[in-house]
Design a protein around this motif. Structure first.
Motif, PDB file in Angstrom:
ATOM      1  N   ALA A 164       0.850  -1.199   0.000  1.00 29.64           N
ATOM      2  CA  ALA A 164       0.000   0.000   0.000  1.00 29.64           C
ATOM      3  C   ALA A 164       0.885   1.247   0.000  1.00 29.64           C
ATOM      4  CB  ALA A 164      -0.913  -0.014   1.217  1.00 29.64           C
ATOM      5  N   TYR A 165       1.946   1.199   0.812  1.00 30.99           N
ATOM      6  CA  TYR A 165       2.882   2.331   0.873  1.00 30.99           C
ATOM      7  C   TYR A 165       3.601   2.510  -0.463  1.00 30.99           C
ATOM      8  CZ  TYR A 165       7.354   4.576   1.866  1.00 30.99           C
ATOM      9  OH  TYR A 165       8.455   5.372   1.807  1.00 30.99           O
ATOM     10  N   LEU A 166       4.062   1.388  -1.039  1.00 28.31           N
ATOM     11  CA  LEU A 166       4.822   1.468  -2.296  1.00 28.31           C
ATOM     12  C   LEU A 166       3.953   2.014  -3.418  1.00 28.31           C
ATOM     13  CD1 LEU A 166       6.738  -1.957  -2.263  1.00 28.31           C
ATOM     14  CD2 LEU A 166       7.658   0.286  -1.750  1.00 28.31           C
ATOM     15  N   ILE A 167       2.688   1.560  -3.459  1.00 28.55           N
ATOM     16  CA  ILE A 167       1.792   2.028  -4.528  1.00 28.55           C
ATOM     17  C   ILE A 167       1.558   3.535  -4.387  1.00 28.55           C
ATOM     18  CG2 ILE A 167      -0.578   1.879  -5.406  1.00 28.55           C
ATOM     19  CD1 ILE A 167      -0.453  -1.154  -4.641  1.00 28.55           C
ATOM     20  N   ARG A 168       1.354   3.968  -3.129  1.00 29.43           N
ATOM     21  CA  ARG A 168       1.147   5.413  -2.888  1.00 29.43           C
ATOM     22  C   ARG A 168       2.374   6.218  -3.318  1.00 29.43           C
ATOM     23  NH1 ARG A 168      -0.845   9.645  -3.220  1.00 29.43           N
ATOM     24  NH2 ARG A 168      -0.991  11.226  -1.596  1.00 29.43           N
ATOM     25  N   LYS A 169       3.536   5.712  -2.928  1.00 34.29           N
ATOM     26  CA  LYS A 169       4.769   6.440  -3.272  1.00 34.29           C
ATOM     27  C   LYS A 169       4.986   6.414  -4.781  1.00 34.29           C
ATOM     28  CE  LYS A 169       9.612   6.962  -2.005  1.00 34.29           C
ATOM     29  NZ  LYS A 169      10.722   6.545  -1.167  1.00 34.29           N
ATOM     30  N   ALA A 170       4.676   5.269  -5.408  1.00 36.56           N
ATOM     31  CA  ALA A 170       4.852   5.159  -6.859  1.00 36.56           C
ATOM     32  C   ALA A 170       3.938   6.143  -7.580  1.00 36.56           C
ATOM     33  CB  ALA A 170       4.560   3.733  -7.304  1.00 36.56           C
ATOM     34  N   MET A 171       2.701   6.318  -7.065  1.00 37.09           N
ATOM     35  CA  MET A 171       1.770   7.246  -7.699  1.00 37.09           C
ATOM     36  C   MET A 171       2.244   8.697  -7.558  1.00 37.09           C
ATOM     37  SD  MET A 171      -1.701   5.303  -6.596  1.00 37.09           S
ATOM     38  CE  MET A 171      -2.939   6.263  -7.375  1.00 37.09           C
ATOM     39  N   MET A 172       3.085   8.933  -6.534  1.00 36.46           N
ATOM     40  CA  MET A 172       3.659  10.279  -6.364  1.00 36.46           C
ATOM     41  C   MET A 172       4.954  10.413  -7.164  1.00 36.46           C
ATOM     42  SD  MET A 172       3.074  10.618  -2.258  1.00 36.46           S
ATOM     43  CE  MET A 172       4.069  12.076  -2.045  1.00 36.46           C
ATOM     44  N   GLY A 173       5.266   9.398  -7.957  1.00 36.15           N
ATOM     45  CA  GLY A 173       6.489   9.438  -8.765  1.00 36.15           C
ATOM     46  C   GLY A 173       7.732   9.171  -7.951  1.00 36.15           C
ATOM     47  N   GLY A 174       7.577   8.426  -6.875  1.00 36.92           N
ATOM     48  CA  GLY A 174       8.701   8.205  -5.956  1.00 36.92           C
ATOM     49  C   GLY A 174       9.737   7.206  -6.435  1.00 36.92           C
ATOM     50  N   TYR A 175       9.419   6.464  -7.495  1.00 37.12           N
ATOM     51  CA  TYR A 175      10.399   5.485  -7.990  1.00 37.12           C
ATOM     52  C   TYR A 175      10.745   5.769  -9.441  1.00 37.12           C
ATOM     53  CZ  TYR A 175       9.078   3.156  -3.732  1.00 37.12           C
ATOM     54  OH  TYR A 175       8.834   2.893  -2.416  1.00 37.12           O
ATOM     55  N   THR A 176      11.995   5.642  -9.730  1.00 39.49           N
ATOM     56  CA  THR A 176      12.471   5.894 -11.082  1.00 39.49           C
ATOM     57  C   THR A 176      13.333   4.720 -11.529  1.00 39.49           C
ATOM     58  OG1 THR A 176      14.449   6.963 -10.242  1.00 39.49           O
ATOM     59  CG2 THR A 176      12.550   8.391 -10.694  1.00 39.49           C
ATOM     60  N   LYS A 177      13.735   4.807 -12.775  1.00 39.69           N
ATOM     61  CA  LYS A 177      14.608   3.763 -13.329  1.00 39.69           C
ATOM     62  C   LYS A 177      15.891   3.654 -12.512  1.00 39.69           C
ATOM     63  CE  LYS A 177      16.664   2.562 -17.780  1.00 39.69           C
ATOM     64  NZ  LYS A 177      16.862   2.992 -19.166  1.00 39.69           N
ATOM     65  N   GLU A 178      16.362   4.801 -12.022  1.00 38.31           N
ATOM     66  CA  GLU A 178      17.632   4.819 -11.293  1.00 38.31           C
ATOM     67  C   GLU A 178      17.453   4.524  -9.796  1.00 38.31           C
ATOM     68  OE1 GLU A 178      16.582   7.458 -13.219  1.00 38.31           O
ATOM     69  OE2 GLU A 178      17.711   6.761 -14.969  1.00 38.31           O
TER      70      GLU A 178
END
Lengths: 787, 86
Positions: A744-758
């Motif tokens: 749930a945390y990862l999905i929220r952070k991912a929706m905020m653009g928290g993860y990138t290729k790098e």
């Protein structure tokens, strides 16, 4: 909130946390000492023979302590001294000085470090609250042997609270171990290669490795025990061979724990001897090799010598006897290397040095008497007598405490910026050394007196020795007043210490490393000018809240016998929920930030710090699940009438759930692969799919449990088969639940653009964790459904 | 993205899990069936570790980090079972 209070409650700085550990361990040490003084008063004199009066208790029921109070005092003394005093004192010193020695800005995970401290502290409080419960605290000895620790023989909330406190402690130590290991592996300052790590840090590293794989075994055993006590499972029932099962799980932790207590003291000796003898440490590399061999594998190969008289096979006795003698050899080498360091040297007899010499001297006595106990033939005579008590106190009190006190004196100038009172410290040593030997040496002659008896009939050979021992106990305890007085005197009136009063050459005294900034240096009054740089403020309220929530929920769990126990439990969960959400909020909005620094990282250069942390955590989880699956296999082998495979569980349902979980493993993997290619939307889609599959798994599991419990009457409290099934599958389900929260945390952070290729280490860690959960189920499914 | 390997691993594990259940129904409770199921589970967990956890691509130090607790816990489990087998 008051700034001073806010600092100490919310700090995550390694120095502050180190000082909190030292202060907390001294508090618990005081409680442990009071308890044993009560015990020694009780044992000072025997029960009067009929018609005799004088220096003896009037009768067995008119003694200073009742049998129950005596047992509680002895039990809590052991638990507190080993787990809330000795180890934490070393961890406190390590918190403060290990980052300084290796040039790290702080520990790798500062909030986790603070969480570990508060969990340890609240664990101690929860464990000691048991004294105030009806029926008192746990009284079955610090080893909590089964069935003494069961609800039958230790009824009431008090013992449950003690075991709950121990679970909190084991968890705290495990997360702390991961953190310190991670720090040494990934946060060393530039130039601090493995060869340049100072000896105290090396020994702490070995200590941590010993903790890393031993405490999870204790954690597993305690989870089973508390499940037996609170839920009514039957892991440690006599019919399932529970007594031996507990022995194995406990001592697999308990023996390495001896080295956990001892090795930090050896690290301090290895640090202090060269400084005050003017000679480099002799045979440094050999010492390190020997210590490494002690920790892995030898410390994990000797636990069964605590079980020589439990009826295990003769060949097992022989194997463990040989292994125990074997482990004494590297200790011989280390001791000889210490002595060699001192030969033909110019010794400066300062307080740290004399305490170190005392430590080595007492260790030799403790070590030699330990060799006697390694023989399973002699153990028949000595087992459970005061000879054993004398032996392990020479090692764990003599060698360990004297070494740790040496470390305190050595580092007081660094911690306070002031010099302690040397003469007072010398008197501290003299009285401690005399008191210690008067207390414990007579115990070697009490080799025919059983331990843990609360009183005894008058026997000339016992009476005098016990009286002498009690006098020694009071001298030893009183001598510690010198230490407290010295600390107070130093803080109030001590002379300002020069930056390096001992002429030491290690980095904590001579800061030559770049990158290390150590936030709280100024605020803790450290040596002026010894450390400079920016003050990194990284406070967080979440660690204390999370630990408090766990403490409250364990309190409620232990008090479920009362109508309000459930409410307390739910309150604890609510506090935890608040703390977890707050912790995640801090991460999402980068409220808590530790600067990345250039560090020496070989051989972990290509591995992200957080991913290495996950690997280390999973390595401890291997022990937890391994111990629990091992307990299942053991019970299964011991129980003659096990349900026929397929007669209880719905195999098609289990197969479906396995397919669901394996599929979620694939989707988690694809989420990771997607972000590696920079495809954020795909990653979110795969994560959502994983979440749905994980939730489906739990849903099917819930339906299965409902059917088993209500339709088939297969409960966790009606048979050992039910106990092992519900507990093991339940623990796995708890891991799945944690995974869902993480997702749930990862999905929220991912929706905020928290993860990138790098930058996608969070997703990598989750994929690792989820694959591990899959692997555990790959074993659980056939073990419980098919075999 | 290369889907081939993860999908192949997933399919392999699904098939072997189904095979595991079929093996069980071929003779529940017999020694050879138990051994076969145990071997399939071990191979499946190894495959999951190698390909889902990607441990094969990790440096040796990580592999040792995972192997050490496995070895230690095996010693504990075997000792417990051996003590029982007297």
């Amino acid at each position: 909130m008051n700034a001073w209070l806010s600092r100490w409650l919310y700090t995550t700085n390694h120095k502050d946390v180190g000082l909190l550990y030292i202060a907390g361990s001294m508090y618990f040490g005081f409680i442990g000492a009071i308890l044993i003084l009560l015990v020694r008063v009780e044992l000072a004199i025997p029960v009067c023979a009929a018609g005799v009066s004088g220096m003896c208790w009037p009768s067995a029921t008119q003694t200073f302590l009742s049998a129950a109070s005596f047992n509680q005092a002895v039990t809590l003394h052991g638990l507190i001294m080993i787990l809330w005093f000795l180890s934490p004192l070393a961890i406190g010193l390590a918190n403060y000085f290990l980052p300084l020695q290796i040039g790290a800005a702080d520990l790798a995970l500062p909030r986790v470090n603070a969480f570990g401290y508060w969990l340890w502290l609240f664990g101690g409080i929860v464990a000691t609250i048991g004294f105030f419960m009806p029926g008192g605290n746990t009284a079955g000895g610090w080893t909590a042997y089964s069935p003494l620790s069961s609800s039958t023989f230790s009824p009431g909330a008090g013992p449950t609270l003690a075991f709950a406190g121990l679970i909190m402690l084991a968890t705290s130590i495990t997360v702390g171990s991961v953190n310190i290991l991670l720090t040494v592996a990934t946060s060393r300052g530039q130039g601090i290669t493995w060869r340049k790590i100072p000896m105290f840090s090396w020994f702490m590293l070995f200590t941590i490795v010993a903790m890393l794989f031993s405490f999870p075994s204790l954690l597993a055993a305690l989870l089973l025990l508390i499940s037996d006590r609170v839920l009514g499972t039957m892991y440690f029932s006599a019919s399932a061979g529970g007594a031996i099962l507990w022995d194995d799980l406990f001592w697999f932790f308990g023996h390495p724990e001896v080295y956990v207590v001892l090795l930090p003291a050896f690290g301090l000796i290895a640090e202090i001897f060269p400084v005050f003898s003017g000679r480099p440490l002799a045979e440094k590399n050999i010492i390190l090799i020997c210590t490494g061999a002690i920790v892995i594998p030898l410390s994990y190969m000797v636990w069964s010598h605590h079980m020589f008289l439990t009826g295990v096979t003769l060949s097992e006795d022989e194997a463990f006897s040989v292994a125990t003698i074997l482990i004494s050899l590297p200790f011989d080498v280390i001791t000889l290397a210490f002595i060699k360091t001192l030969t033909k040297s110019s010794i400066r007899l300062t307080a740290p040095m004399i305490f170190c010499i005392g430590s080595v001297f007492l260790f030799i006595i403790g070590g030699i008497t330990g060799v006697f106990l390694s023989s399973f033939v002699l153990d028949v005579v000595y087992n459970n007598t005061y000879f054993v008590v004398g032996h392990f106190h020479y090692v764990m009190v003599g060698a360990a405490i004297f070494g740790l006190i040496a470390g305190l004196y050595y580092y007081i100038p660094k911690m306070t910026g002031k010099m302690y009172h040397e003469k007072m410290a010398n008197w501290h040593f003299i009285t401690s050394f005399i008191g210690f030997n008067i207390l414990y040496f007579p115990m070697f002659f009490l080799y025919d007196m059983p331990r843990r008896i609360y009183t005894y009939q008058s026997l000339p050979s016992w009476n005098t020795l016990n009286l002498i021992s009690t006098v020694g106990a009071f001298i030893f305890a009183a001598s510690q007043i010198f230490l407290l007085a010295n600390i107070v005197w130093t803080l109030r009136a001590g002379k300002i210490s020069p930056p390096n009063p001992w002429g030491a050459t290690t980095p904590e005294w001579v800061p030559v490393i770049t990158g290390a900034s150590h936030g709280a240096a100024a605020s803790t009054g450290s040596t002026p000018g010894a450390e400079g740089g920016e003050h990194h403020r990284h406070e967080s309220s979440k660690p204390i809240w999370l630990a408090a929530g766990i403490g409250v929920s364990f309190l409620g769990l232990s008090l479920l016998v009362y109508s309000w126990g459930l409410a307390v439990f739910i309150l604890g969960l609510a506090i935890d929920g608040f703390a977890v959400v707050g912790w995640m909020y801090e991460d999402l909005h980068e409220k808590f930030h530790m600067p990345e620094e250039v560090t020496e990282r070989w051989p972990f250069a290509g591995i992200h710090k957080m991913r290495l942390g996950m690997w280390i955590f999973l390595s401890t989880d291997v022990i937890v699940f391994g111990a629990i699956l091992g307990a299942y296999l053991y019970i299964r082998s011991f129980t003659p009438n096990w349900p026929i495979p397929g007669s209880i569980h719905e195999i098609p349902l289990g197969l479906t759930n396995t397919i669901v979980l394996l599929t979620s493993g694939l989707t988690a993997f694809l989420a990771l692969e997607s972000i590696k290619e920079g495809k954020q939307r795909n990653m979110i889609m795969w994560l959502c799919a994983t979440f749905v599959l994980g939730a489906t798994f739990l849903g099917i599991k819930g339906a299965e449990w409902y059917n088993l419990y209500f339709a088939k009457g297969f409960t966790w409290y009606s048979s050992v088969a039910g106990s092992t099934y519900y507990f093991t599958v339940g623990l796995h389900a708890a891991h799945v639940t944690v995974g869902l929260i993480l997702m749930a945390y990862l999905i929220r952070k991912a929706m905020m653009g928290g993860y990138t290729k790098e930058d996608h280490v969070g997703i990598e860690n989750f994929a690792l964790y989820w694959a591990f959960v899959d692997i555990v189920w790959i074993f659980v499914f056939p073990l419980f459904y098919l075999l | 993205m290369n889907y081939k390997i993860p999908v192949a691993v997933w399919l392999y594990m699904l098939v072997t899990t189904v095979v595991e259940v079929f093996v069980f129904y071929s003779g529940p409770g017999t020694f050879s069936v138990d051994i076969a199921i145990g071997v399939i589970a071990m191979i499946n967990s190894l495959v999951a570790a190698l390909f889902l956890m990607n441990i094969r691509k990790e440096p040796p130090v990580i592999q040792y980090l995972m192997l050490a607790p496995l070895a230690l816990i095996m010693v504990l489990i075997l000792t417990m079972l051996f003590a029982f087998a007297q």
